[in-house]
Design a protein around this motif. Structure first.
Motif, PDB file in Angstrom:
ATOM      1  N   PRO A 238       0.795  -1.240   0.000  1.00  0.00           N
ATOM      2  CA  PRO A 238       0.000   0.000   0.000  1.00  0.00           C
ATOM      3  C   PRO A 238       0.822   1.283   0.000  1.00  0.00           C
ATOM      4  CG  PRO A 238      -0.057  -1.017   2.169  1.00  0.00           C
ATOM      5  CD  PRO A 238       0.593  -2.007   1.252  1.00  0.00           C
ATOM      6  N   ILE A 239       2.117   1.230   0.416  1.00  0.00           N
ATOM      7  CA  ILE A 239       2.883   2.478   0.497  1.00  0.00           C
ATOM      8  C   ILE A 239       4.258   2.403  -0.166  1.00  0.00           C
ATOM      9  CG2 ILE A 239       1.696   3.272   2.572  1.00  0.00           C
ATOM     10  CD1 ILE A 239       4.047   2.299   4.213  1.00  0.00           C
ATOM     11  N   ILE A 240       4.571   1.282  -0.831  1.00  0.00           N
ATOM     12  CA  ILE A 240       5.872   1.127  -1.490  1.00  0.00           C
ATOM     13  C   ILE A 240       5.675   0.552  -2.882  1.00  0.00           C
ATOM     14  CG2 ILE A 240       8.146   0.024  -1.396  1.00  0.00           C
ATOM     15  CD1 ILE A 240       7.781  -0.302   1.592  1.00  0.00           C
ATOM     16  N   ALA A 241       6.429   1.056  -3.850  1.00  0.00           N
ATOM     17  CA  ALA A 241       6.459   0.487  -5.201  1.00  0.00           C
ATOM     18  C   ALA A 241       7.862   0.727  -5.786  1.00  0.00           C
ATOM     19  CB  ALA A 241       5.392   1.122  -6.088  1.00  0.00           C
ATOM     20  N   PRO A 242       8.425  -0.272  -6.469  1.00  0.00           N
ATOM     21  CA  PRO A 242       7.878  -1.616  -6.700  1.00  0.00           C
ATOM     22  C   PRO A 242       8.022  -2.491  -5.467  1.00  0.00           C
ATOM     23  CG  PRO A 242      10.078  -1.473  -7.638  1.00  0.00           C
ATOM     24  CD  PRO A 242       9.749  -0.102  -7.112  1.00  0.00           C
ATOM     25  N   TYR A 243       6.985  -3.238  -5.162  1.00  0.00           N
ATOM     26  CA  TYR A 243       7.005  -4.158  -4.035  1.00  0.00           C
ATOM     27  C   TYR A 243       5.843  -5.114  -4.210  1.00  0.00           C
ATOM     28  CZ  TYR A 243       8.181  -5.613   0.741  1.00  0.00           C
ATOM     29  OH  TYR A 243       8.597  -6.316   1.847  1.00  0.00           O
ATOM     30  N   GLN A 244       6.026  -6.105  -5.081  1.00  0.00           N
ATOM     31  CA  GLN A 244       4.981  -7.082  -5.351  1.00  0.00           C
ATOM     32  C   GLN A 244       5.585  -8.231  -6.133  1.00  0.00           C
ATOM     33  OE1 GLN A 244       2.881  -3.980  -7.962  1.00  0.00           O
ATOM     34  NE2 GLN A 244       2.267  -5.894  -8.974  1.00  0.00           N
ATOM     35  N   THR A 245       4.744  -9.120  -6.669  1.00  0.00           N
ATOM     36  CA  THR A 245       5.248 -10.210  -7.491  1.00  0.00           C
ATOM     37  C   THR A 245       5.115  -9.838  -8.964  1.00  0.00           C
ATOM     38  OG1 THR A 245       3.087 -11.325  -7.521  1.00  0.00           O
ATOM     39  CG2 THR A 245       4.633 -11.947  -5.777  1.00  0.00           C
ATOM     40  N   TYR A 246       6.077 -10.329  -9.736  1.00  0.00           N
ATOM     41  CA  TYR A 246       6.114 -10.031 -11.166  1.00  0.00           C
ATOM     42  C   TYR A 246       6.324 -11.331 -11.936  1.00  0.00           C
ATOM     43  CZ  TYR A 246       6.769  -5.328  -9.354  1.00  0.00           C
ATOM     44  OH  TYR A 246       6.608  -4.141  -8.669  1.00  0.00           O
ATOM     45  N   GLN A 247       5.878 -11.322 -13.205  1.00  0.00           N
ATOM     46  CA  GLN A 247       5.895 -12.537 -14.004  1.00  0.00           C
ATOM     47  C   GLN A 247       7.240 -12.733 -14.689  1.00  0.00           C
ATOM     48  OE1 GLN A 247       3.313 -14.836 -14.160  1.00  0.00           O
ATOM     49  NE2 GLN A 247       4.912 -16.080 -15.095  1.00  0.00           N
ATOM     50  N   CYS A 248       7.822 -13.906 -14.496  1.00  0.00           N
ATOM     51  CA  CYS A 248       9.045 -14.288 -15.199  1.00  0.00           C
ATOM     52  C   CYS A 248       8.700 -15.369 -16.221  1.00  0.00           C
ATOM     53  CB  CYS A 248      10.091 -14.802 -14.208  1.00  0.00           C
ATOM     54  SG  CYS A 248      10.601 -13.579 -12.984  1.00  0.00           S
ATOM     55  N   ALA A 249       9.718 -15.887 -16.882  1.00  0.00           N
ATOM     56  CA  ALA A 249       9.470 -16.865 -17.945  1.00  0.00           C
ATOM     57  C   ALA A 249       8.889 -18.168 -17.397  1.00  0.00           C
ATOM     58  CB  ALA A 249      10.753 -17.140 -18.716  1.00  0.00           C
ATOM     59  N   ASP A 250       9.214 -18.508 -16.155  1.00  0.00           N
ATOM     60  CA  ASP A 250       8.798 -19.804 -15.618  1.00  0.00           C
ATOM     61  C   ASP A 250       8.031 -19.685 -14.305  1.00  0.00           C
ATOM     62  OD1 ASP A 250      10.899 -18.882 -14.125  1.00  0.00           O
ATOM     63  OD2 ASP A 250      11.876 -20.833 -13.921  1.00  0.00           O
ATOM     64  N   GLY A 251       7.499 -18.514 -14.010  1.00  0.00           N
ATOM     65  CA  GLY A 251       6.770 -18.337 -12.762  1.00  0.00           C
ATOM     66  C   GLY A 251       6.895 -16.911 -12.267  1.00  0.00           C
ATOM     67  N   ASN A 299       6.971  -6.277 -15.704  1.00  0.00           N
ATOM     68  CA  ASN A 299       6.539  -7.582 -16.218  1.00  0.00           C
ATOM     69  C   ASN A 299       7.028  -7.810 -17.643  1.00  0.00           C
ATOM     70  OD1 ASN A 299       5.120  -8.856 -14.085  1.00  0.00           O
ATOM     71  ND2 ASN A 299       3.361  -7.513 -14.404  1.00  0.00           N
ATOM     72  N   ALA A 300       6.995  -6.749 -18.459  1.00  0.00           N
ATOM     73  CA  ALA A 300       7.409  -6.872 -19.855  1.00  0.00           C
ATOM     74  C   ALA A 300       8.877  -7.248 -19.977  1.00  0.00           C
ATOM     75  CB  ALA A 300       7.139  -5.559 -20.591  1.00  0.00           C
ATOM     76  N   VAL A 301       9.687  -6.831 -19.008  1.00  0.00           N
ATOM     77  CA  VAL A 301      11.119  -7.150 -19.039  1.00  0.00           C
ATOM     78  C   VAL A 301      11.403  -8.486 -18.354  1.00  0.00           C
ATOM     79  CG1 VAL A 301      13.406  -6.415 -18.288  1.00  0.00           C
ATOM     80  CG2 VAL A 301      11.760  -4.724 -19.111  1.00  0.00           C
ATOM     81  N   LEU A 302      10.826  -8.682 -17.164  1.00  0.00           N
ATOM     82  CA  LEU A 302      11.155  -9.865 -16.377  1.00  0.00           C
ATOM     83  C   LEU A 302      10.682 -11.157 -17.022  1.00  0.00           C
ATOM     84  CD1 LEU A 302      10.402  -8.569 -12.753  1.00  0.00           C
ATOM     85  CD2 LEU A 302      12.589  -8.678 -13.950  1.00  0.00           C
ATOM     86  N   VAL A 303       9.636 -11.097 -17.832  1.00  0.00           N
ATOM     87  CA  VAL A 303       9.092 -12.297 -18.447  1.00  0.00           C
ATOM     88  C   VAL A 303      10.066 -12.927 -19.453  1.00  0.00           C
ATOM     89  CG1 VAL A 303       7.963 -11.217 -20.441  1.00  0.00           C
ATOM     90  CG2 VAL A 303       6.917 -13.246 -19.352  1.00  0.00           C
ATOM     91  N   LYS A 304      11.124 -12.209 -19.801  1.00  0.00           N
ATOM     92  CA  LYS A 304      12.087 -12.697 -20.802  1.00  0.00           C
ATOM     93  C   LYS A 304      13.122 -13.657 -20.216  1.00  0.00           C
ATOM     94  CE  LYS A 304      11.624  -8.441 -23.514  1.00  0.00           C
ATOM     95  NZ  LYS A 304      12.314  -7.236 -24.042  1.00  0.00           N
ATOM     96  N   ARG A 305      13.200 -13.753 -18.886  1.00  0.00           N
ATOM     97  CA  ARG A 305      14.188 -14.634 -18.266  1.00  0.00           C
ATOM     98  C   ARG A 305      13.527 -15.418 -17.130  1.00  0.00           C
ATOM     99  NH1 ARG A 305      19.060 -11.247 -16.252  1.00  0.00           N
ATOM    100  NH2 ARG A 305      20.154 -13.276 -16.247  1.00  0.00           N
ATOM    101  N   THR A 306      14.224 -16.441 -16.652  1.00  0.00           N
ATOM    102  CA  THR A 306      13.666 -17.287 -15.595  1.00  0.00           C
ATOM    103  C   THR A 306      13.809 -16.633 -14.223  1.00  0.00           C
ATOM    104  OG1 THR A 306      15.739 -18.456 -15.155  1.00  0.00           O
ATOM    105  CG2 THR A 306      14.322 -19.336 -16.912  1.00  0.00           C
ATOM    106  N   ARG A 307      13.050 -17.177 -13.269  1.00  0.00           N
ATOM    107  CA  ARG A 307      13.141 -16.682 -11.896  1.00  0.00           C
ATOM    108  C   ARG A 307      14.559 -16.799 -11.358  1.00  0.00           C
ATOM    109  NH1 ARG A 307       8.922 -20.234  -8.632  1.00  0.00           N
ATOM    110  NH2 ARG A 307      10.083 -21.827  -9.754  1.00  0.00           N
ATOM    111  N   ALA A 308      15.177 -17.952 -11.584  1.00  0.00           N
ATOM    112  CA  ALA A 308      16.516 -18.184 -11.041  1.00  0.00           C
ATOM    113  C   ALA A 308      17.529 -17.200 -11.624  1.00  0.00           C
ATOM    114  CB  ALA A 308      16.947 -19.624 -11.325  1.00  0.00           C
ATOM    115  N   GLU A 309      17.399 -16.901 -12.897  1.00  0.00           N
ATOM    116  CA  GLU A 309      18.343 -15.961 -13.516  1.00  0.00           C
ATOM    117  C   GLU A 309      18.195 -14.567 -12.927  1.00  0.00           C
ATOM    118  OE1 GLU A 309      18.839 -17.882 -17.978  1.00  0.00           O
ATOM    119  OE2 GLU A 309      17.046 -16.713 -17.530  1.00  0.00           O
ATOM    120  N   TRP A 310      16.952 -14.100 -12.797  1.00  0.00           N
ATOM    121  CA  TRP A 310      16.735 -12.777 -12.202  1.00  0.00           C
ATOM    122  C   TRP A 310      17.129 -12.767 -10.732  1.00  0.00           C
ATOM    123  CZ3 TRP A 310      16.669  -8.940 -15.224  1.00  0.00           C
ATOM    124  CH2 TRP A 310      15.964  -8.920 -16.431  1.00  0.00           C
ATOM    125  N   GLU A 311      16.796 -13.826 -10.026  1.00  0.00           N
ATOM    126  CA  GLU A 311      17.122 -13.891  -8.602  1.00  0.00           C
ATOM    127  C   GLU A 311      18.634 -13.784  -8.396  1.00  0.00           C
ATOM    128  OE1 GLU A 311      16.211 -16.711  -4.690  1.00  0.00           O
ATOM    129  OE2 GLU A 311      16.141 -17.582  -6.703  1.00  0.00           O
TER     130      GLU A 311
END
Length: 421
Positions: A238-251, A299-311
């Motif tokens: 409610p008071i911070i952004a970005p602070y949520q879940t985003y879509q990656c290639a595999d989750g 989301n448009a950027v993160l969806v291009k790679r896997t969770r593990a790669e971004w993590e």
């Protein structure tokens, strides 16, 4: 492990608890006390026992449900009918040698049976009596029964849970029940410290309503300071952004950008340095005001790679993040296991099972209760003997229809005493 070492990990060793609670909120308190070393004795009605014994039983006839076993391991069961005079007198006699009694009957029920906290504490002035209700111990609604779903709705929790523009969603876990059990445990420990200092017991009271309203810290701060009514934000903050879940290639990946420093690292890692000077994202307030646009961009950027790669890249830069794991991924993760949050215990149906452990460590370890959840009435004779009942007195209780020992067919006791949670 020798007894001295074990005692150090069982801070409530020697404490006796009578659990007149059933289903979840009260038994959660009992489970935590058992894991802390207390001797927890379930006082159950018969022939059915705790209502949770009949929940989600998809196994063979006679098998104890896994859901009941999960929160009743490490306890004993005494089948006692407190509606009978003999049963009430037996309970009062047990109370004299008890440290803590928990109950979750509807407010006023025990009083009508002549077993209110005032009576119990008159028998034992050092007794800590714990009551868990639905709507609380005071107010016009105190007599209503308590149900997790209903109290989550009443408290406002469901109004802030779910996706924007859609109907409310109950959180996937029974927050009201579980947190009420945790608060009851906290109350027991505080009252126990008071008793060590004064020698006197206390009546500890909490409720599903209080346990739910407590979860509203952030939203209450917003409402009290601005009058603003909170919105459903999905996984967003409610008071911070970005602070949520985003879509990656595999989750999905949870990502937190709580300040300008972290935000600058995020834009560099995702390869979008122009976002730093974008008027929509320039300040924390800008990013909060344009949360939906920001989420779409990420989301448009993160969806291009896997969770593990971004993590890997985010963590290397000191950006808070983590994958949205499924239940099996979370329970089987080495980090979860390293904290002893998943333990091996005895199964009431024979064999072994896994359970959720005690979420507290003492000097780096703990020793949670691992014995199987009890069969209804299986400990009646043993417990009564430990509390000073003679063989003749135990037989008299059974013959009066006030108790059952689980060793043979039980009598068909009429009716039940209504619990609230």
């Amino acid at each position: 492990m020798n007894a001295e070492m074990l005692d150090g990990r069982l801070p409530l060793r020697g404490v006796r608890v009578l659990e007149l609670s059933q289903i979840m909120a009260g038994p959660i308190c009992g489970l935590m006390l058992a894991d802390l070393g207390a001797d927890v004795i379930k006082i159950e009605k018969f022939p059915a026992g705790d209502d949770a014994r009949a929940f989600n039983n998809s196994g063979a006839p006679g098998e104890m449900p896994a859901s009941f076993q999960m929160i009743n391991r490490g306890k004993k069961s005494v089948a006692l009918d407190i509606r009978t005079d003999a049963g009430r007198q037996a309970l009062l006699r047990m109370v004299r040698k008890t440290d803590v009694l928990t109950e979750n009957f509807r407010p006023g029920t025990l009083q009508r049976l002549g077993l209110g906290p005032d009576v119990l504490m008159r028998e034992n002035p050092a007794l800590i009596c714990v009551s868990v209700s639905g709507y609380g111990a005071k107010g016009d609604l105190q007599s209503r029964g308590g149900f997790d779903l209903v109290l989550q709705a009443f408290s406002g929790l469901i109004s802030v849970t779910g996706e924007p523009g859609r109907g409310g969603v109950k959180p996937g876990v029974p927050i009201a029940d579980i947190n009420a059990g945790v608060l009851a445990t906290l109350g027991v420990l505080a009252a126990y410290i008071h008793r060590l200092r004064s020698g006197k017991g206390q009546w500890v009271q909490t409720s599903l309503l209080q346990a739910s309203v407590q979860q509203l810290y952030w939203y209450a701060a917003l409402f009290f300071s601005s009058g603003q009514l909170p919105e459903r934000l999905g996984t967003a903050h409610p008071i911070i952004a970005p602070y949520q879940t985003y879509q990656c290639a595999d989750g999905e990946l949870a990502l937190g950008g709580g300040n300008d420093s972290i935000w600058k690292r995020i834009v560099q890692i995702v390869g979008k340095p122009e976002w730093e000077i974008d008027p929509s994202f320039r300040s924390p307030k800008d990013r909060l005001d344009n949360r939906e646009k920001l989420a779409a961009c990420l989301n448009a950027v993160l969806v291009k790679r896997t969770r593990a790669e971004w993590e890997r890249d985010f963590l290397a830069a000191g950006v808070p993040c983590g994958p949205v794991q499924t239940v099996d991924e979370a329970l089987l993760h080495p980090q979860t296991r390293s904290l002893d949050m998943v333990i091996d215990v005895a199964d009431a149906n024979g064999g072994n099972a896994r359970a959720i452990g005690l979420p507290i460590l003492f000097d780096g370890s703990n020793h949670p209760a691992r014995s199987a959840a009890p069969r209804l009435g299986q400990d009646t004779q043993t417990v009564l003997r430990e509390l000073g009942f003679s063989g003749d007195e135990i037989t008299a209780l059974k013959n009066a229809g006030a108790s059952w020992d689980g060793l043979e067919d039980h009598p068909q006791a009429p009716g039940t005493v209504e619990h609230t949670t």
